[in-house]
Design a protein around this motif. Structure first.
Motif, short mmCIF file in Angstrom:
data_model
loop_
_atom_site.label_atom_id
_atom_site.label_comp_id
_atom_site.label_asym_id
_atom_site.label_seq_id
_atom_site.Cartn_x
_atom_site.Cartn_y
_atom_site.Cartn_z
N GLY A 60 0.82 -1.21 0.00
CA GLY A 60 0.00 0.00 0.00
C GLY A 60 0.85 1.26 0.00
N ALA A 61 1.91 1.25 0.82
CA ALA A 61 2.79 2.42 0.91
C ALA A 61 3.51 2.62 -0.42
CB ALA A 61 3.80 2.23 2.03
N LEU A 62 3.92 1.51 -1.04
CA LEU A 62 4.62 1.55 -2.33
C LEU A 62 3.70 2.10 -3.42
CD1 LEU A 62 7.45 0.36 -3.27
CD2 LEU A 62 6.17 -1.68 -3.97
N LYS A 63 2.45 1.59 -3.44
CA LYS A 63 1.49 2.04 -4.45
C LYS A 63 1.15 3.52 -4.27
CE LYS A 63 -0.81 -2.30 -5.64
NZ LYS A 63 -2.10 -3.06 -5.59
N ALA A 64 1.01 3.93 -2.99
CA ALA A 64 0.69 5.34 -2.72
C ALA A 64 1.85 6.23 -3.17
CB ALA A 64 0.38 5.53 -1.24
N ARG A 65 3.09 5.77 -2.90
CA ARG A 65 4.27 6.59 -3.23
C ARG A 65 4.44 6.75 -4.73
NH1 ARG A 65 9.71 4.08 -1.25
NH2 ARG A 65 8.41 3.81 0.59
N TYR A 66 4.14 5.66 -5.50
CA TYR A 66 4.37 5.70 -6.95
C TYR A 66 3.09 5.91 -7.76
CZ TYR A 66 9.13 4.42 -5.89
OH TYR A 66 10.40 4.43 -5.40
N GLY A 67 2.00 6.21 -7.04
CA GLY A 67 0.73 6.49 -7.73
C GLY A 67 0.15 5.30 -8.47
N MET A 68 0.49 4.07 -8.00
CA MET A 68 -0.10 2.88 -8.62
C MET A 68 -1.54 2.72 -8.09
SD MET A 68 3.10 0.31 -7.78
CE MET A 68 4.77 0.51 -8.41
N ALA A 114 -7.45 4.17 2.13
CA ALA A 114 -7.30 5.06 3.28
C ALA A 114 -5.89 5.64 3.29
CB ALA A 114 -7.60 4.31 4.56
N LEU A 115 -4.90 4.79 2.96
CA LEU A 115 -3.51 5.23 2.95
C LEU A 115 -3.28 6.26 1.85
CD1 LEU A 115 -0.93 4.34 4.57
CD2 LEU A 115 -0.31 2.99 2.58
N ALA A 116 -3.83 5.98 0.66
CA ALA A 116 -3.66 6.89 -0.48
C ALA A 116 -4.29 8.25 -0.19
CB ALA A 116 -4.27 6.28 -1.74
N GLU A 117 -5.39 8.22 0.57
CA GLU A 117 -6.08 9.48 0.91
C GLU A 117 -5.46 10.13 2.16
OE1 GLU A 117 -10.02 7.98 1.32
OE2 GLU A 117 -10.23 7.63 -0.83
N GLY A 118 -4.42 9.50 2.69
CA GLY A 118 -3.74 10.07 3.85
C GLY A 118 -4.56 9.99 5.12
N VAL A 119 -5.53 9.05 5.15
CA VAL A 119 -6.37 8.89 6.34
C VAL A 119 -5.73 7.88 7.28
CG1 VAL A 119 -8.65 8.21 7.18
CG2 VAL A 119 -8.41 9.35 4.97
N GLY A 120 -5.64 8.22 8.55
CA GLY A 120 -5.18 7.30 9.60
C GLY A 120 -3.80 6.73 9.36
N THR A 121 -3.54 5.59 9.88
CA THR A 121 -2.34 4.74 9.79
C THR A 121 -0.99 5.46 9.52
OG1 THR A 121 -2.53 4.24 7.44
CG2 THR A 121 -3.71 2.80 8.96
N THR A 122 0.01 5.01 10.20
CA THR A 122 1.36 5.52 10.02
C THR A 122 2.00 4.88 8.79
OG1 THR A 122 2.18 3.75 11.41
CG2 THR A 122 1.73 5.86 12.48
N SER A 123 2.94 5.57 8.17
CA SER A 123 3.64 4.96 7.04
C SER A 123 4.77 4.09 7.57
CB SER A 123 4.21 6.05 6.13
OG SER A 123 5.11 6.85 6.84
#
Lengths: 124, 124
Positions: A60-68, A114-123
Motif C-alpha cells: 500500500g505504501a509503495l502504491k501510494a508513493r508511486y501512484g499505482m 485510506a492510505l492513499a487518501e492520507g487517512v489514519g495509519t502511520t507509514s
C-alpha cells in the motif's frame, strides 16, 4: 446460553483431552478435542494473516508513493486461479477459498485507499 | 487489463526477486517480492483452513449424530474474545480478526446444517 460440552455424556477419567477424536463413545470429550485443534489452527491463521497484512501495508505504501492504483484485477485473477488449484489439492472447497481471498482483498483495498487518501495509519 | 508490475521501472539484473522489499529505488521489483511473500502466506493459510474444515466436518458429524445444535453462541463468543486478544498480540486489527472468524463460522454452520439435513457430503 448455548449448548455446553458438559451437557453431553463424558467418559470416566479422560480429563480435558481425549485420544478419540472421532467421537465413538464420548461425544463431549471428542467435541472438546476437536475444538482445541480448531483453536490452535485459528491462532496459526491469525498470525499468518498478521504477517500478510504487514506485506500488504508495504504494498500500500509503495502504491501510494508511486501512484499505482489500489486494486489490480489481473493480479487478483491470477491469485484466485492459484488458490482454486491449491484448495483442490488440499481437499478444500475452491469456492470457499475464492470467497476467503475476496474477503481479505476487500479489507486490504480499504486499507490502501485510506492510505492513499492520507487517512489514519502511520507509514512504514 | 489491470496494471502490471512491468509497467514500472525495474533495476538492472535483479531477475525475478529482490533483496529490497521496502521499495527504495526499484518499485516493480519490490512489489514483486512482496507479492511472492503474500502468495506464500496465502498458500499456508489455505492449507490451515483445509485442516480446520476437516475438524469442523468431524464436529458437524458428531453434532448431527448426537442431535447437538449446529451453532453454539457461547463457544463463538469465547472464540471471538480469544481472537481479539491474539490479534492485538500479533499487531493485527482485532475487528478484522472478528470479521474473519464470523466469515469462517458462517461457512461452517452452512456445512453443518446441510449435513444435519442429510444434503450432500459424505460422513467421515
Amino acid at each position: 446460553m448455548g449448548p455446553r460440552a458438559d451437557r453431553y455424556p463424558r467418559g470416566v477419567g479422560t480429563g480435558t483431552s481425549t485420544s478419540d477424536p472421532n467421537g465413538a463413545g464420548d461425544p463431549a470429550a471428542a467435541l472438546e478435542a476437536l475444538r482445541a485443534s480448531i483453536d490452535n489452527l485459528d491462532a496459526a491463521v491469525i498470525h499468518l494473516l498478521a504477517e500478510r497484512f504487514k506485506c500488504t501495508q508495504k504494498v500500500g505504501a509503495l502504491k501510494a508513493r508511486y501512484g499505482m492504483p489500489a486494486s489490480d484485477p489481473a493480479r487478483e485473477a491470477r491469485q484466485i486461479e492459484r488458490l482454486h488449484r491449491l484448495a483442490r489439492d488440499a481437499d478444500l472447497d475452491p469456492v470457499f477459498a475464492e470467497r476467503f481471498l475476496n474477503f481479505v482483498i476487500e479489507e486490504v483495498i480499504r486499507h490502501h485507499k485510506a492510505l492513499a487518501e492520507g487517512v489514519g495509519t502511520t507509514s512504514p
